[in-house]
Structures are given as C-alpha cells and as structure tokens.
Design an enzyme around this catalytic site. Structure first.
Site, short mmCIF file in Angstrom:
data_model
loop_
_atom_site.label_atom_id
_atom_site.label_comp_id
_atom_site.label_asym_id
_atom_site.label_seq_id
_atom_site.Cartn_x
_atom_site.Cartn_y
_atom_site.Cartn_z
N THR A 217 0.88 -1.18 0.00
CA THR A 217 0.00 0.00 0.00
C THR A 217 0.91 1.22 0.00
OG1 THR A 217 -1.68 -1.15 1.32
CG2 THR A 217 -1.73 1.24 1.42
N ARG A 245 -13.36 -8.03 -1.49
CA ARG A 245 -12.75 -7.74 -0.18
C ARG A 245 -12.27 -6.28 -0.16
NH1 ARG A 245 -7.43 -5.78 1.55
NH2 ARG A 245 -7.07 -6.55 3.64
N VAL A 246 -12.63 -5.57 0.90
CA VAL A 246 -12.18 -4.19 1.05
C VAL A 246 -11.31 -4.13 2.30
CG1 VAL A 246 -12.94 -1.84 1.58
CG2 VAL A 246 -14.15 -3.19 -0.15
N GLY A 247 -10.15 -3.49 2.19
CA GLY A 247 -9.25 -3.38 3.34
C GLY A 247 -9.45 -2.08 4.09
N ASP A 248 -8.42 -1.67 4.80
CA ASP A 248 -8.49 -0.46 5.62
C ASP A 248 -8.28 0.82 4.82
OD1 ASP A 248 -5.82 -1.33 5.14
OD2 ASP A 248 -5.08 -0.04 6.75
N THR A 268 0.15 1.02 6.22
CA THR A 268 0.29 -0.04 5.23
C THR A 268 0.36 -1.35 6.01
OG1 THR A 268 2.71 0.07 5.27
CG2 THR A 268 1.61 1.47 3.67
N GLY A 269 0.00 -2.43 5.34
CA GLY A 269 0.04 -3.73 6.02
C GLY A 269 -1.34 -4.32 6.17
N GLY A 271 -4.74 -4.88 6.59
CA GLY A 271 -5.85 -3.97 6.75
C GLY A 271 -6.86 -4.40 7.78
N1 GLY Z 1 -3.55 -2.15 3.96
C1 GLY Z 1 -3.98 -2.63 2.72
C2 GLY Z 1 -4.99 -3.65 2.78
O1 GLY Z 1 -5.06 -4.41 3.73
O2 GLY Z 1 -5.75 -3.75 1.85
#
Ligand code: GLY
Length: 365
Positions: A217, A245-248, A268-269, A271
């Site tokens: 990210t 799928r949606v992350g943070d 980053t990392g 989510g």
């Molecule tokens: N931080 C990016 C994700 O998990 O999608």
C-alpha cells in the site's frame, strides 16, 4: 560505489547525518528515526510517504513549496506510484484478486475542511486516489464502491484500461498454480526461476509467506508551512483476495485519518487489523494527548498486537503479520513504526528528502 554500499545505504546514512546535524545530535549513522524527528519549532512544509520514494516525496514538496494544497501534494506523490507498472502494490500493475482482476481501494482526507472521500473495489481506473478526491469534492458522499465508483469515475472522464499487466498476471498465475495441490491448476514442469518468489518455501507459515508481498500500500501525509494537513492512502489491497474484499485503505479512521488541529496518520500492512482497531484515528488521538508521532504509532501497534487472534501470533505471542504506521503532527514532527523495525519511509522537511527506517515493536532479526 562498492558492491556492499548501495545508493540506498548512502542515502540513508546521509539522511541520518543530515537529520542529526539539524537536530544538534552527534553524527552517528545509527541514530534512529526518532532522533532525526526531533521536534521542530515551526510546522511544515513536511511530507512523509511509505517506502523509499525520494522522487515521489520531492514531487509533494515541490507542490507544497509552490503554495499547493496539502492533499493535492500528497495525491500527486502517490499518483506517480499508481502509474508505475513495476510497483505491484497500487494502481497499474497492482496484484489482482483471486480471479485475476485488479480491484483498487483509496481514500483522501483534507485537513482544512475535515472532508474525506474514498473508493473501494474500483476496477479499470489507474488513479483511485484522484477518484477519491472527486468523491470528496464533487459529491455529498464519502465512499463509493465497485460498479458505482467506476461509473462515477467514467462520468468524470477517467479513462478505463486493463490494470493487470503481463508481469502481474504471471505472478498471479504462478500463485494460482502453486498455492494448492488440491486443484487442477499445474505449474509448468520447468518453472522460470523468477517466479519461484511467490512459492511458499517448505516450513514457512502461510501467514509469513503471504505477508512478504501481499499487503502493499502507499500512504502519503503532507503539512503546509501554514499548518494545514492532508493525506492519502491507496492500494490494490490484499493480493489474491476474495473478490469484493475491502481493506483499511478506503476506510477513514482505519487506513487514514487527518485532524487539522492535531496531525495525520496512515498505514500499510494487514488492513483487517486496522479495521478492527480504527488505527489511524487512534494514532491521531494519541498525538492529541501528547505523544510524539512515533510514540503514538508504537502505542497503537502494541494495542493491535495485544488484541490479535491466536492464529495470527507465533509461539512467543508476536504477530506474524506486517503492519506499519506513519504519522505527522501539526507542529512538524513525524514518525513511523512497524511490528518489526525496519520498513523504509521517506520524509521531506523542505530542505532534503531522507529515507529512514521505521521503529519497531520488535527489533530487526
Ligand atoms: N492495507 C492494505 C490492505 O489491507 O488492503
């Protein structure tokens, strides 16, 4: 330049020396980012970006120096990464979902107006951060997803294109052929050596192996000379994720948060860890209560680690996933911290761009 001293090593050493000198510290090349980030009397201009990205942060600083908006400066920095097909973590060339389709997430937040915009699971548009900015500026909403986000981007004239580059498709195909022995996809009898990096080595846990390349990210935070903040987080998300799928990254408060009175934070990392812990919001609140940006990032990492499921911890209780936080304060301090120390970030204080290593809950091995 010797084989053992890379340009990056020189940059980092030079950066630390410059930071130490500016802060009146001894010229020790092992000085930590925390020392280099000693409080400054004034605020910006200041910009920070995840990873070793000198050209990108210099672009943001050029815009800040020219009197630009902090959010516009941050967006233009990450747009360079979104357009880079060699970077498999965002935009064009990002690694796809399990079906081989690139789905992008991004959010932006503008300190002076406290407005935000975001898109999630957006296909075929290389600059999700710019679409997110238009959601903020040209709608009464904060978050558009999937087909609605794509139709909105089309309405604003964004060109559609195939984001799955040939290189990213080959990486995905290698994963598809190797991640399970229990399906009908087979790798070629003689696999090209460069594709072996996506194969889980014998003995490495599934989580460790995925972490090595899957949650990439880009986060960028910017502060103007007059103390206004802006931030952006953009990603192709977890590679080989379940479609949808949606992350943070597109969730305000999780992957990004800006409070123009206090500071800004992004991540980053993994989510899911930030979605469960509202991490970026929490970091900004901790700065507001008096912590330095680096202390706030470390405190939030400690919380996340303490709340993680057993299956995500090793035998000693240490998280096996990667997670990095980046933060700046309104008065011009900055910091970054990771579960394991070391991931690079780049900061520009108006004088020079410096590539530094994140602090860590745990030292580098
Ligand atoms: N931080 C990016 C994700 O998990 O999608």
């Amino acid at each position: 330049m010797s084989d053992t001293l890379t340009r990056r090593d020189l940059l980092r050493t030079g950066a630390v020396l410059a930071g130490a000198a500016a802060a009146g510290l001894s010229a020790d090349p092992t000085a930590s980012a925390q020392q280099a980030a000693a409080p400054r009397s004034a605020g910006g201009p200041l910009a920070i970006i995840s990873g070793g990205k000198v050209a990108e942060i210099t672009k943001a600083m050029d815009l800040l120096r020219a009197g630009g908006d902090p959010l516009d400066a941050a967006i233009e920095a990450v747009a360079m990464v979104e357009a880079n097909p060699s970077d498999h973590t965002v935009g064009l060339g990002g690694l796809p979902n399990e079906d081989g389709v690139v789905e992008l997430d991004a959010s932006v937040m503008h300190g002076p107006t406290h407005k935000a915009g975001a898109v999630a699971a957006l296909r075929n548009i290389r600059h999700p951060s710019r679409v997110a900015a238009l959601v903020m500026r040209r709608t009464d909403h904060v978050l558009l997803v999937g087909d609605g986000a794509l139709r909105f981007a089309r309405a604003h004239g964004f060109p559609e294109e195939e984001l799955l580059t040939d290189e990213a498709r080959r990486i995905w195909l290698d994963w598809k052929e190797r991640h399970s022995d229990d399906d009908d996809w087979l790798p070629p009898a003689t696999a090209p050596a460069e594709d072996r990096s996506t194969t889980r080595p014998r003995g490495q846990s599934r989580v460790d192996w995925r972490e090595a390349f899957t949650y990439g990210t880009v986060n960028c935070l910017a502060l103007t000379a007059s103390g206004d903040l802006g931030g952006v987080t953009t990603t192709s998300g977890l590679s080989y994720k379940i479609a949808g799928r949606v992350g943070d990254s597109p969730i305000i408060g999780a992957g990004l948060y800006v409070d123009n009175q206090i500071g800004a934070a992004g991540s980053t990392g993994r989510g899911e860890a930030n979605l469960q812990n509202c991490s970026s919001f929490a970091i900004v609140e901790l700065i507001g209560r008096g912590m330095s940006p680096e202390e706030a990032c470390l405190a939030q990492l400690r919380r996340v680690a303490g709340r993680s499921e057993r299956r995500l911890l090793d035998a000693t209780g240490r998280p096996t996933f990667g997670l990095v936080y980046y933060a700046i304060s309104k008065d011009g301090r900055f910091g970054a911290a990771s579960i394991t120390a070391g991931p690079e970030f780049t900061v520009h204080d108006g004088r020079t761009a410096r590539v530094l290593e994140s602090a860590g809950l745990y030292p580098k091995a």
